[in-house]
Design an enzyme around this catalytic site. Structure first.
Site, PDB file in Angstrom:
ATOM      1  N   ASP A  51      44.874  43.117  49.660  1.00 37.97           N
ATOM      2  CA  ASP A  51      46.223  43.112  50.239  1.00 37.97           C
ATOM      3  C   ASP A  51      46.225  43.019  51.763  1.00 37.97           C
ATOM      4  O   ASP A  51      47.121  43.539  52.429  1.00 37.97           O
ATOM      5  CB  ASP A  51      47.015  44.364  49.796  1.00 37.97           C
ATOM      6  CG  ASP A  51      47.100  44.459  48.284  1.00 37.97           C
ATOM      7  OD1 ASP A  51      47.126  43.402  47.639  1.00 37.97           O
ATOM      8  OD2 ASP A  51      47.141  45.585  47.763  1.00 37.97           O
TER       9      ASP A  51
ATOM     10  N   LYS B 170      45.975  37.860  52.616  1.00 38.41           N
ATOM     11  CA  LYS B 170      45.223  36.617  52.340  1.00 38.41           C
ATOM     12  C   LYS B 170      46.162  35.472  51.985  1.00 38.41           C
ATOM     13  O   LYS B 170      45.973  34.337  52.435  1.00 38.41           O
ATOM     14  CB  LYS B 170      44.226  36.851  51.181  1.00 38.41           C
ATOM     15  CG  LYS B 170      43.164  37.892  51.503  1.00 38.41           C
ATOM     16  CD  LYS B 170      42.236  38.143  50.322  1.00 38.41           C
ATOM     17  CE  LYS B 170      42.905  38.816  49.146  1.00 38.41           C
ATOM     18  NZ  LYS B 170      43.368  40.199  49.403  1.00 38.41           N
TER      19      LYS B 170
ATOM     20  N   GLY C  39      47.617  39.781  43.819  1.00 40.89           N
ATOM     21  CA  GLY C  39      49.009  39.461  44.122  1.00 40.89           C
ATOM     22  C   GLY C  39      49.056  38.969  45.556  1.00 40.89           C
ATOM     23  O   GLY C  39      48.853  39.752  46.473  1.00 40.89           O
ATOM     24  N   HIS C  40      49.243  37.663  45.721  1.00 37.84           N
ATOM     25  CA  HIS C  40      49.211  37.066  47.062  1.00 37.84           C
ATOM     26  C   HIS C  40      50.609  36.610  47.452  1.00 37.84           C
ATOM     27  O   HIS C  40      51.193  35.748  46.792  1.00 37.84           O
ATOM     28  CB  HIS C  40      48.219  35.901  47.097  1.00 37.84           C
ATOM     29  CG  HIS C  40      46.802  36.324  46.837  1.00 37.84           C
ATOM     30  ND1 HIS C  40      45.761  35.443  46.723  1.00 37.84           N
ATOM     31  CD2 HIS C  40      46.264  37.554  46.680  1.00 37.84           C
ATOM     32  CE1 HIS C  40      44.641  36.125  46.501  1.00 37.84           C
ATOM     33  NE2 HIS C  40      44.919  37.398  46.465  1.00 37.84           N
TER      34      HIS C  40
ATOM     35  N   GLN D 159      41.181  40.184  46.047  1.00 36.05           N
ATOM     36  CA  GLN D 159      40.707  41.545  46.314  1.00 36.05           C
ATOM     37  C   GLN D 159      40.080  41.606  47.727  1.00 36.05           C
ATOM     38  O   GLN D 159      40.511  40.867  48.591  1.00 36.05           O
ATOM     39  CB  GLN D 159      39.716  42.024  45.237  1.00 36.05           C
ATOM     40  CG  GLN D 159      40.362  42.268  43.883  1.00 36.05           C
ATOM     41  CD  GLN D 159      40.585  41.013  43.054  1.00 36.05           C
ATOM     42  OE1 GLN D 159      39.672  40.258  42.825  1.00 36.05           O
ATOM     43  NE2 GLN D 159      41.797  40.806  42.600  1.00 36.05           N
TER      44      GLN D 159
HETATM   45  P1  GDP Z   1      47.079  39.618  49.815  1.00 35.87           P
HETATM   46  O1  GDP Z   1      46.871  40.192  48.469  1.00 35.87           O
HETATM   47  O2  GDP Z   1      45.896  39.792  50.706  1.00 35.87           O
HETATM   48  O3  GDP Z   1      47.539  38.188  49.779  1.00 35.87           O
HETATM   49  O4  GDP Z   1      48.247  40.475  50.490  1.00 35.87           O
HETATM   50  P2  GDP Z   1      49.634  40.922  49.782  1.00 35.87           P
HETATM   51  O5  GDP Z   1      50.491  39.736  49.665  1.00 35.87           O
HETATM   52  O6  GDP Z   1      49.349  41.714  48.567  1.00 35.87           O
HETATM   53  O7  GDP Z   1      50.193  41.941  50.864  1.00 35.87           O
HETATM   54  C1  GDP Z   1      50.408  41.560  52.199  1.00 35.87           C
HETATM   55  C2  GDP Z   1      51.883  41.818  52.550  1.00 35.87           C
HETATM   56  O8  GDP Z   1      52.052  41.775  53.950  1.00 35.87           O
HETATM   57  C3  GDP Z   1      52.824  40.755  51.998  1.00 35.87           C
HETATM   58  O9  GDP Z   1      54.052  41.374  51.716  1.00 35.87           O
HETATM   59  C4  GDP Z   1      52.970  39.776  53.166  1.00 35.87           C
HETATM   60  O10 GDP Z   1      54.216  39.075  53.136  1.00 35.87           O
HETATM   61  C5  GDP Z   1      52.919  40.711  54.333  1.00 35.87           C
HETATM   62  N1  GDP Z   1      52.330  40.163  55.570  1.00 35.87           N
HETATM   63  C6  GDP Z   1      51.303  39.295  55.711  1.00 35.87           C
HETATM   64  N2  GDP Z   1      50.992  39.146  57.027  1.00 35.87           N
HETATM   65  C7  GDP Z   1      51.839  39.929  57.707  1.00 35.87           C
HETATM   66  C8  GDP Z   1      52.000  40.241  59.098  1.00 35.87           C
HETATM   67  O11 GDP Z   1      51.269  39.768  59.959  1.00 35.87           O
HETATM   68  N3  GDP Z   1      52.977  41.135  59.426  1.00 35.87           N
HETATM   69  C9  GDP Z   1      53.790  41.706  58.489  1.00 35.87           C
HETATM   70  N4  GDP Z   1      54.698  42.557  58.906  1.00 35.87           N
HETATM   71  N5  GDP Z   1      53.667  41.434  57.174  1.00 35.87           N
HETATM   72  C10 GDP Z   1      52.702  40.574  56.794  1.00 35.87           C
HETATM   73  P1  IMO Z   2      44.634  41.123  46.089  1.00 32.59           P
HETATM   74  O1  IMO Z   2      43.960  39.815  45.797  1.00 32.59           O
HETATM   75  C1  IMO Z   2      44.450  45.468  45.971  1.00 32.59           C
HETATM   76  C2  IMO Z   2      42.236  47.293  42.684  1.00 32.59           C
HETATM   77  C3  IMO Z   2      43.027  48.099  41.678  1.00 32.59           C
HETATM   78  C4  IMO Z   2      41.984  49.139  41.298  1.00 32.59           C
HETATM   79  C5  IMO Z   2      40.694  48.334  41.289  1.00 32.59           C
HETATM   80  C6  IMO Z   2      40.267  47.836  39.922  1.00 32.59           C
HETATM   81  O2  IMO Z   2      46.110  41.097  45.964  1.00 32.59           O
HETATM   82  O3  IMO Z   2      44.148  41.695  47.377  1.00 32.59           O
HETATM   83  P2  IMO Z   2      41.179  45.911  38.313  1.00 32.59           P
HETATM   84  O4  IMO Z   2      42.520  45.697  37.705  1.00 32.59           O
HETATM   85  O5  IMO Z   2      40.702  44.794  39.165  1.00 32.59           O
HETATM   86  O6  IMO Z   2      40.137  46.318  37.305  1.00 32.59           O
HETATM   87  O7  IMO Z   2      41.375  47.205  39.263  1.00 32.59           O
HETATM   88  O8  IMO Z   2      40.924  47.226  42.140  1.00 32.59           O
HETATM   89  N1  IMO Z   2      42.703  45.900  42.888  1.00 32.59           N
HETATM   90  C7  IMO Z   2      43.367  45.495  43.978  1.00 32.59           C
HETATM   91  N2  IMO Z   2      43.829  46.181  45.028  1.00 32.59           N
HETATM   92  N3  IMO Z   2      44.593  44.135  45.936  1.00 32.59           N
HETATM   93  C8  IMO Z   2      44.117  43.418  44.896  1.00 32.59           C
HETATM   94  O9  IMO Z   2      44.145  42.071  44.877  1.00 32.59           O
HETATM   95  C9  IMO Z   2      43.502  44.103  43.829  1.00 32.59           C
HETATM   96  N4  IMO Z   2      42.948  43.721  42.657  1.00 32.59           N
HETATM   97  C10 IMO Z   2      42.450  44.828  42.097  1.00 32.59           C
HETATM   98  O10 IMO Z   2      44.160  48.679  42.255  1.00 32.59           O
HETATM   99  O11 IMO Z   2      41.883  50.104  42.309  1.00 32.59           O
HETATM  100 MG    MG Z   3      47.753  41.525  47.131  1.00 32.80          MG
END
Ligand code: GDP
Ligand code: IMO
Ligand code: MG
Length: 427
Positions: A13, A16, A40-41, A223
Site C-alpha cells: 500500500d 504502487k 489493491g492498487h 505487496q
Molecule cells: P498500492 O497497493 O501500493 O497501490 O497502494 P494503495 O492504493 O493500496 O494505497 C495507496 C493510497 O494512497 C491510495 O488511496 C492512493 O490513491 C493514495 N495515494 C497515492 N499516492 C499518494 C500521495 O502522494 N499522496 C496522497 N495523499 N495519497 C496518495
Molecule cells: P498491495 O499490492 C498490504 C497482507 C495481509 C496479511 C498478509 C498475508 O495492495 O500493496 P495474504 O492474503 O496475502 O495471505 O495476507 O499480507 N497483504 C497486504 N497488505 N497490501 C497488500 O497488497 C497486501 N497483500 C497482502 O494483510 O497481513
Molecule cells: Mg494496496
C-alpha cells in the site's frame, strides 16, 4: 529501452498503483508477476477512482498491453468481475490483456482453507490474511497439486478439478468445516472461462518478442518487501516473492533483461494485518496519519496500522531488491505535523542494530532509534518543482535519501497523476 521493476518497499500500500499509472505513459507493457487479488492498487484519474486487484494498472492507458504472468495466482471469478468493471468504465481488454497459461488458479476451496487456517490459529498467531485464498493456492503450487490456466482450457479439466475438490473436501470435513460443491465450482469456473479463455496464452514468447523489439516493460509489484515470503517478517507475510526477484520468476523475463528497480516508499509507514512493526504509533500522531493519509485497506477496508518512517526497512529493500531510486509517496500527508520522526536504527536487547532481524520475536523487541526533524506546516500539493517545496520538506527528503542510501527519482504529493514531481533537476 529500460525494463523497470517497481516494488513496494514497505508492507504494501505504498502507492504502487498511482506510480505505475504515471510510469505507464512511457511503457509499452505492464506486467503483474506475483500475488493475486490480495492486492489493491488505487489509481485516481481526474474525479474517477479505480481499485485494481488482478488486472495490471496499465489497463487504464489506451493502447498499452498488460500481462498477468505465471507467478500470479488468479481467481477466475474475481478476475471476470474486475474485467467487467474495467470494461463498463470504458477500457477494452480484448487484445490488450494476456493471461499466462502457467498462472495458478485460486478455487473456492482455497478461500475456505484460508479462512479455516486463520480461524484455527491461536489468538496472536493469526496472520490477518485478506482471505482471498492466496496462501493455500501457493501451497498447492509448491506441493505440485495446483491447477493452472492451461488446465482450465484442457478437455480433461472436469476430472482434474473433481480429484482436487474431493481431496480438499476431505481436509475441510476433517476440520469440521463446510465443504466445496464440485458442480458449483465447475460451473462457475467454466462460466468465467468463457470470458477468460480467449485471453489465455503462452506469455513467454510474447514478452520475449517485446524484449527483442526493444519495447519497454514495466513490472507492477504487489505487496511489499516486508511481506515477501523470504525477506519479510515471516511468518507474517504473504506467500510469494514480492521483491524484485519475483518479477523474473513470475514472468519469464530473465534477470539480465531487467534494467532498473524503482522502490515505492511512503514518507511514513503503514501495515495491514498482524505481525511486528517497530515504528508503529498508538497515539494521536498515528491517528493523524491514518486520518490524513486515508489509511484504510483498498481490498478489505481494514484500518491500516500507522507509524513513522523506518530507514531500517528501506535499507532492507535496497539490499534485497537493488533499488536504484525511490518513488516517494504521500509526503503531503506530513504537511500538518510540527515535528516528524525518522527511525534510523533499532535497539535490540541494549545493542544498536542497523539491519532488519530474521526472527520476528527479535523484531518485536526492537525499539526504534529516532531522529527528529521540524515539520513544514504548509501544503505541499500543487508544487511543480522541488524549489516550490518548503525548506523543511526538502530537508526531510534529503535526510531520507541519506539514511536509506538511494535517491528519490519520483516524488508524489497527492493521489492524482498531476501531483507528481521528477526531482532529477535538483533545486
Ligand atoms: P498500492 O497497493 O501500493 O497501490 O497502494 P494503495 O492504493 O493500496 O494505497 C495507496 C493510497 O494512497 C491510495 O488511496 C492512493 O490513491 C493514495 N495515494 C497515492 N499516492 C499518494 C500521495 O502522494 N499522496 C496522497 N495523499 N495519497 C496518495
Ligand atoms: P498491495 O499490492 C498490504 C497482507 C495481509 C496479511 C498478509 C498475508 O495492495 O500493496 P495474504 O492474503 O496475502 O495471505 O495476507 O499480507 N497483504 C497486504 N497488505 N497490501 C497488500 O497488497 C497486501 N497483500 C497482502 O494483510 O497481513
Ligand atoms: Mg494496496
Amino acid at each position: 529501452m529500460p525494463n523497470t521493476i517497481l516494488i513496494g518497499a514497505q508492507w504494501g500500500d505504498e502507492g504502487k498503483g498511482k506510480i505505475i499509472d504515471v510510469l505507464t505513459e512511457r511503457a509499452d507493457w505492464v506486467v503483474r508477476a506475483q500475488g493475486g487479488n490480495n492486492a489493491g492498487h488505487t489509481v485516481e484519474i481526474g474525479e474517477e477512482r479505480f481499485v485494481l486487484h488482478l488486472v495490471p494498472s496499465g489497463i487504464l492507458h489506451e493502447g498499452k498491453r498488460c500481462v498477468i504472468g505465471n507467478g500470479v495466482v488468479l481467481d477466475p471469478v474475481a478476475l471476470v468481475e474486475e474485467i467487467n468493471g474495467v470494461r463498463e468504465r470504458g477500457f477494452e481488454v480484448e487484445g490488450r490483456l494476456f493471461i499466462s497459461d502457467r498462472a495458478h488458479v485460486v478455487f473456492p476451496y482455497h478461500r475456505m482453507l484460508d479462512a479455516q487456517g486463520e480461524a484455527r490459529k491461536a489468538k496472536g498467531d493469526q496472520i490477518g490474511t485478506t482471505q482471498r485464498g492466496i496462501g493455500p493456492t501457493y501451497s498447492d503450487k509448491a506441493a505440485r497439486f495446483g491447477l493452472r490456466m492451461c488446465d482450465l482450457v484442457d478437455p480433461g479439466f472436469p476430472d482434474l478439478l473433481r480429484a482436487r475438490v474431493e481431496e480438499k473436501n476431505r481436509v475441510l470435513a476433517a476440520m469440521g468445516a463446510p465443504v466445496a460443491d464440485y458442480a458449483e465450482v465447475l460451473a462457475s469456473t467454466q462460466e468465467a472461462m468463457t470470458v477468460l479463455g480467449p485471453l489465455v496464452c503462452d506469455t513467454v514468447p510474447l514478452l520475449h518478442a517485446a524484449v527483442q523489439a526493444g519495447e519497454e516493460i514495466l513490472f507492477e509489484g504487489a505487496q511489499g518487501i516486508m511481506l515477501d515470503i523470504d525477506f519479510g517478517t515471516y511468518p507474517y507475510v504473504t506467500s510469494s516473492n514480492a521483491g524484485s526477484g519475483g518479477a523474473s520468476t513470475g514472468s519469464g523475463v530473465p534477470p539480465n533483461r531487467m534494467h532498473r528497480v524503482v522502490g515505492v516508499l511512503k514518507a511514513y509507514t503503514t501495515r495491514v494485518g498482524e505481525g511486528p512493526f517497530p515504528t508503529e504509533l498508538h497515539d494521536a500522531a498515528g491517528e493523524e496519519l491514518r486520518k490524513v493519509g486515508r489509511e484504510f485497506g483498498a481490498t478489505t477496508g481494514r484500518p491500516r496500522r500507522c507509524g513513522w518512517f523506518d530507514a531500517v526497512v528501506a535499507r532492507h529493500a535496497v539490499m534485497t531488491c537493488g533499488v536504484d531510486e525511490w518513488a516517494l509517496t504521500k509526503l503531503d500527508v506530513l504537511d500538518g505535523f510540527d515535528r516528524i520522526k525518522i527511525c534510523t536504527a533499532y535497539e535490540l536487547d541494549g545493542k544498536r542494530i542497523e539491519h532488519f532481524p530474521a526472527n520476528v520475536r527479535e523484531v518485536a523487541r526492537c525499539t526504534p532509534v529516532y531522529e527528529e526533524l521540524p515539520g513544514w506546516k504548509t501544503p505541499t500539493r500543487g508544487a511543480r518543482s522541488l524549489a516550490d517545496l518548503p525548506e523543511a520538506a526538502r530537508r526531510y527528503l534529503a535526510r531520507l535519501e541519506e539514511v536509506t542510501g538511494a535517491p528519490a527519482g519520483i516524488l508524489s504529493l497527492g493521489p492524482r497523476r498531476e501531483d507528481t514531481l521528477f526531482p532529477e533537476a535538483r533545486a
